[in-house]
Design a protein around this motif. Structure first.
Motif, PDB file in Angstrom:
ATOM      1  N   ASN A 314      22.778  89.220  -8.083  1.00  0.00           N
ATOM      2  CA  ASN A 314      23.538  90.470  -8.167  1.00  0.00           C
ATOM      3  C   ASN A 314      25.038  90.224  -8.049  1.00  0.00           C
ATOM      4  OD1 ASN A 314      23.353  89.622  -5.542  1.00  0.00           O
ATOM      5  ND2 ASN A 314      22.688  91.567  -4.690  1.00  0.00           N
ATOM      6  N   PHE A 315      25.621  89.625  -9.100  1.00  0.00           N
ATOM      7  CA  PHE A 315      27.073  89.415  -9.049  1.00  0.00           C
ATOM      8  C   PHE A 315      27.830  90.245 -10.082  1.00  0.00           C
ATOM      9  CE2 PHE A 315      25.787  85.374 -11.463  1.00  0.00           C
ATOM     10  CZ  PHE A 315      26.002  85.934 -12.708  1.00  0.00           C
ATOM     11  N   ILE A 316      27.154  91.104 -10.818  1.00  0.00           N
ATOM     12  CA  ILE A 316      27.824  92.012 -11.749  1.00  0.00           C
ATOM     13  C   ILE A 316      27.765  93.419 -11.164  1.00  0.00           C
ATOM     14  CG2 ILE A 316      27.843  92.964 -14.090  1.00  0.00           C
ATOM     15  CD1 ILE A 316      26.590  90.402 -15.079  1.00  0.00           C
ATOM     16  N   HIS A 317      28.885  94.105 -11.169  1.00  0.00           N
ATOM     17  CA  HIS A 317      28.978  95.428 -10.544  1.00  0.00           C
ATOM     18  C   HIS A 317      28.480  96.484 -11.517  1.00  0.00           C
ATOM     19  CE1 HIS A 317      31.200  98.948  -8.698  1.00  0.00           C
ATOM     20  NE2 HIS A 317      30.583  98.400  -7.664  1.00  0.00           N
ATOM     21  N   LYS A 318      27.256  96.934 -11.302  1.00  0.00           N
ATOM     22  CA  LYS A 318      26.640  97.849 -12.244  1.00  0.00           C
ATOM     23  C   LYS A 318      27.344  99.204 -12.347  1.00  0.00           C
ATOM     24  CE  LYS A 318      22.326 100.022 -13.581  1.00  0.00           C
ATOM     25  NZ  LYS A 318      23.014 101.285 -13.871  1.00  0.00           N
ATOM     26  N   PRO A 319      27.776  99.835 -11.238  1.00  0.00           N
ATOM     27  CA  PRO A 319      28.394 101.160 -11.375  1.00  0.00           C
ATOM     28  C   PRO A 319      29.610 101.195 -12.293  1.00  0.00           C
ATOM     29  CG  PRO A 319      27.792 100.767  -9.090  1.00  0.00           C
ATOM     30  CD  PRO A 319      27.594  99.472  -9.819  1.00  0.00           C
ATOM     31  N   THR A 320      30.347 100.101 -12.420  1.00  0.00           N
ATOM     32  CA  THR A 320      31.544 100.097 -13.270  1.00  0.00           C
ATOM     33  C   THR A 320      31.368  99.259 -14.532  1.00  0.00           C
ATOM     34  OG1 THR A 320      32.482  98.226 -12.037  1.00  0.00           O
ATOM     35  CG2 THR A 320      33.064 100.453 -11.293  1.00  0.00           C
ATOM     36  N   PHE A 321      30.189  98.700 -14.744  1.00  0.00           N
ATOM     37  CA  PHE A 321      29.993  97.848 -15.922  1.00  0.00           C
ATOM     38  C   PHE A 321      29.986  98.702 -17.186  1.00  0.00           C
ATOM     39  CE2 PHE A 321      27.331  95.722 -19.090  1.00  0.00           C
ATOM     40  CZ  PHE A 321      27.970  94.488 -19.157  1.00  0.00           C
ATOM     41  N   ASP A 322      30.748  98.267 -18.173  1.00  0.00           N
ATOM     42  CA  ASP A 322      30.854  98.970 -19.451  1.00  0.00           C
ATOM     43  C   ASP A 322      30.637  97.952 -20.566  1.00  0.00           C
ATOM     44  OD1 ASP A 322      31.390 100.549 -21.619  1.00  0.00           O
ATOM     45  OD2 ASP A 322      33.474 100.977 -21.099  1.00  0.00           O
ATOM     46  N   VAL A 323      29.595  98.161 -21.342  1.00  0.00           N
ATOM     47  CA  VAL A 323      29.279  97.227 -22.421  1.00  0.00           C
ATOM     48  C   VAL A 323      30.436  97.106 -23.395  1.00  0.00           C
ATOM     49  CG1 VAL A 323      27.761  96.848 -24.398  1.00  0.00           C
ATOM     50  CG2 VAL A 323      26.792  97.600 -22.230  1.00  0.00           C
ATOM     51  N   LEU A 324      31.049  98.240 -23.735  1.00  0.00           N
ATOM     52  CA  LEU A 324      32.103  98.231 -24.747  1.00  0.00           C
ATOM     53  C   LEU A 324      33.379  97.565 -24.255  1.00  0.00           C
ATOM     54  CD1 LEU A 324      31.645 101.853 -26.159  1.00  0.00           C
ATOM     55  CD2 LEU A 324      30.684  99.714 -27.027  1.00  0.00           C
TER      56      LEU A 324
END
Length: 715
Positions: A314-324
């Motif tokens: 879990n090292f990627i911050h999902k709430p702020t992750f934006d694919v684009l």
């Protein structure tokens, strides 16, 4: 008359009547053979061929074979489900005194004196207690290792006692693939999760998986169907490609699909001298790339990534992750891991085709290899470039993961020896000491910049996970560590409640609650400081610091117990004296006490895990704690290894003392070797170094378990 055999393979010119037959045939031209028989070491390109082979394999009928060796997802036991907390090897949780329970405020243990650790264990029967020397005699090994901690079962009643010990590590060293090795849910759970997301999107309800929010219901398909191309035909030219693109050309993810396909085309067409890509760029390959990385497939695979892989690493911050807004190579790497976890066998087979391509484009990325200034301070001129470099590092880490657990042996050796060395070099260039959070006790809510906090925390966590995979190579591949504990000066990871906060305000409020706890129990910031504290004599650690260690949470505690294996490896392969084991022995004892306190607190502190036990809705799968919850098994393995080393060292020292005494005719005792200062000969427990297979570790686990079982039943 129309020729029905119009689907021609661009490699060998064979023709087929149906496009799915052509796609299946095309995989026969791949050099990799991912499906392996662990009985006779034969390798196959397709899972159905492996299944047919298993029916005729001469070794399958042997009674010594392990059922877990069959490399099929369908054989995964149900008890490996995500969210199911195994009690097989967890340490016993100490009973909480009423005085402690009455003084709990918002799940925070007060500064009441803790009961002595010896009172936290149930009284074990002396006949079943496995007494260790070197200070381990107070550990009730039978209780720690039993399946049911509350009801110990006589050995005769157990039909398969091996599976009752090292349950996770036994599976981990037996299976092949991310889903099976890490226990990423059952096949039914992954199918149900995708079906649940499909239903949420079809009915227009909001869904927690952010990757689904930008889709229209018509874009999504059930997990067991193929998007767009199921009824399409590909005529061997670019017209088929145009028809595919026209079906989602207005999708916002179309730009990501196009970028990933363009990058793949570049590494396929322009190959370097040492390129690992064997494909040739043809209209068929273009067709397959657009299809695999199409917007609906990206959403599908990312939902699997968040739901079943993010809890593990879990090292990627999902709430702020934006694919684009993210680098395409990171999206491609996440997509491949999600595809490897798919309940659809065709998805998993298709993913194997792109492993080397994505590896090549990630490790040739300019952001990963550039040597520029790195700054996590928001507003600095290097902030955006630093974020891009961090995402490139995250993508490189994911490549090592899927190649090490999904690739062929050649790929596994390559990423372990070459690619991971690049990752360590990039981490050192950035500076491990730069991964630190600000002192938020000196800031106000108006000064808090959530974007900067997220970047700092992602940097801390990716460095932690780099250290953890380094120790994993030490434990399971007997590879000398690339990192040393003294240089691990990055801060510890924040709590899951803080990292999973969905808004800046919620995150700030949780930071303040964490700061209040640190003021009460003590503050330990760096990983190296925590390990040094563990190595102190148990009587010298103040109670508030012991509470502070426990309060760090499961990921940080897992990092600490992994560090013990690095220390043990250095001792086994050095000419140090027996006295060097004393700090490791102290760390073994102190970590156990910290873990027991953590277990007691975790029952009342939702900040360790923001979802409770029991059935978890699919939208909250990503909030669960992954395999780090099995940290007690890693501690138990380190304890067994330390005991075996200590026993061998003492036996060697006594033998030297006997020889010295005999040669001197009962001479001067002052000339006899000292067990604490002499250099006894102790052979390493694992004979093969840099071994791709984990079989020797699996055998070591079996030896430890046999030793325990033999002692328990009095053989």
């Amino acid at each position: 008359m129309t020729n029905n055999s119009s689907h021609i393979c661009p490699v060998c010119a064979k023709s087929y009547k149906r496009p799915e037959h052509l796609r299946r045939h095309f995989f026969s031209h791949r050099p990799d053979r991912p499906h392996r028989c662990h009985q006779c070491e034969s390798a196959f390109q397709r899972s159905d061929v492996l299944k047919r082979h298993l029916k005729t394999c001469e070794r399958v009928s042997q009674p010594q074979r392990r059922r877990s060796s069959v490399c099929t997802v369908d054989e995964r036991p149900n008890n490996a489900a995500v969210g199911e907390f195994s009690t097989a090897t967890e340490l016993v949780t100490p009973p909480l005194q009423p005085s402690l329970i009455n003084n709990v405020g918002e799940g925070i243990l007060s500064q009441q004196p803790l009961p002595p650790p010896s009172t936290w264990y149930p009284v074990a029967d002396s006949a079943s207690e496995f007494a260790f020397s070197d200070g381990f005699s107070d550990v009730p090994w039978a209780d720690i290792l039993s399946v049911d901690l509350g009801n110990s079962q006589p050995p005769a009643a157990s039909q398969d006692v091996r599976k009752q010990r090292f349950q996770f590590l036994n599976d981990f060293t037996s299976h092949y693939g991310l889903a099976q090795s890490f226990g990423c849910g059952t096949l039914a759970q992954r199918s149900h999760m995708l079906s649940g997301c499909w239903e949420c999107q079809s009915t227009g309800r909001d869904d927690a998986f952010g990757t689904f929010l930008q889709s229209s219901p018509s874009d999504l398909v059930p997990f067991n169907t193929l998007p767009y191309l199921e009824h399409d035909t590909w005529d061997g030219n670019d017209c088929g490609v145009a028809r595919i693109a026209s079906s989602w050309i207005s999708d916002p993810y179309a730009a990501v699909t196009n970028d990933i396909t363009s990058l793949i085309r570049k590494v396929v067409v322009v190959k370097s001298r040492r390129s690992i890509v064997t494909h040739e760029w043809t209209p068929l390959l273009h067709h397959m790339s657009l299809r695999f990385f199409s917007p609906p497939q990206i959403r599908k695979y990312l939902s699997l990534y968040w739901g079943f892989w993010h809890p593990q690493v879990n090292f990627i911050h999902k709430p702020t992750f934006d694919v684009l807004a993210s680098k395409s190579i990171l999206v491609a790497a996440m997509t491949l891991i999600g595809a490897c976890l798919s309940p659809d066998a065709e998805d998993r087979d298709n993913a194997k085709m792109w492993l080397n391509c994505v590896e090549e484009l990630v490790f040739t990325d300019d952001d990963l290899l550039e040597d520029s200034d790195f700054s996590v301070e928001y507003g600095s001129k290097h902030f955006n470039s630093s974020r891009n470099r961090l995402q490139a590092l995250q993508a490189a880490y994911l490549v090592v993961l899927f190649q090490n657990w999904e690739g062929v042996d050649k790929s596994r050796r390559r990423v372990r020896r070459e690619r991971f060395s690049t990752i360590v070099s990039v981490a050192r260039d950035i500076g491990l000491h730069t991964a630190q959070q600000l002192d938020y006790s000196q800031l106000s809510a108006n000064d808090f910049v959530w974007t900067e906090f997220v970047l700092r925390e992602e940097l801390i966590r990716v460095f932690l996970w780099i250290f953890l995979i380094d120790t994993a190579f030490v434990i399971f591949n007997n590879l000398p560590p690339r990192l040393v504990i003294k240089e691990m000066k990055m801060h510890m990871a924040c709590t899951e409640a803080t990292f999973q906060a969905s808004t800046a305000r919620t995150c700030w409020d949780q930071i303040q609650r964490d700061l209040e706890l640190k003021r009460e129990s003590g503050n330990i910031k760096a990983l190296c400081s925590a390990v040094e504290l563990l190595c102190k004599d148990s009587g010298r650690i103040p109670q508030d610091q012991l509470l502070a260690l426990a309060d760090l949470g499961p990921l940080n505690l897992f990092s600490m117990t992994s560090a013990l294996h690095s220390l043990i490896f250095h001792y086994q392969n050095s000419l140090g004296c027996h006295g060097q084991l004393i700090p490791v022995r102290n760390a073994i004892h102190n970590w156990r006490e910290a873990w027991l306190i953590y277990q007691a607190q975790s029952l009342m502190k939702p900040r360790y895990s923001t979802v409770g036990e029991g059935e978890v809705p699919c939208r909250d799968f990503w909030r669960q704690i992954g395999f780090v919850r099995h940290a007690a098994e890693y501690w138990l393995l380190a304890s067994f290894m330390l005991e075996k080393i200590s026993t061998a060292a003492e036996a060697s020292a006594k033998q030297d003392e006997t020889v010295a005494g005999g040669s001197g005719g009962g001479g001067d005792a002052s000339t006899a070797p000292d067990a604490e200062t002499s250099t006894p000969t102790v052979e390493p427990m694992l004979g093969k170094y840099d071994e791709t297979s984990m079989q020797q570790v699996h055998d070591l686990l079996a030896d430890f378990q046999n030793m325990y079982i033999t002692t328990e039943i009095g053989l």
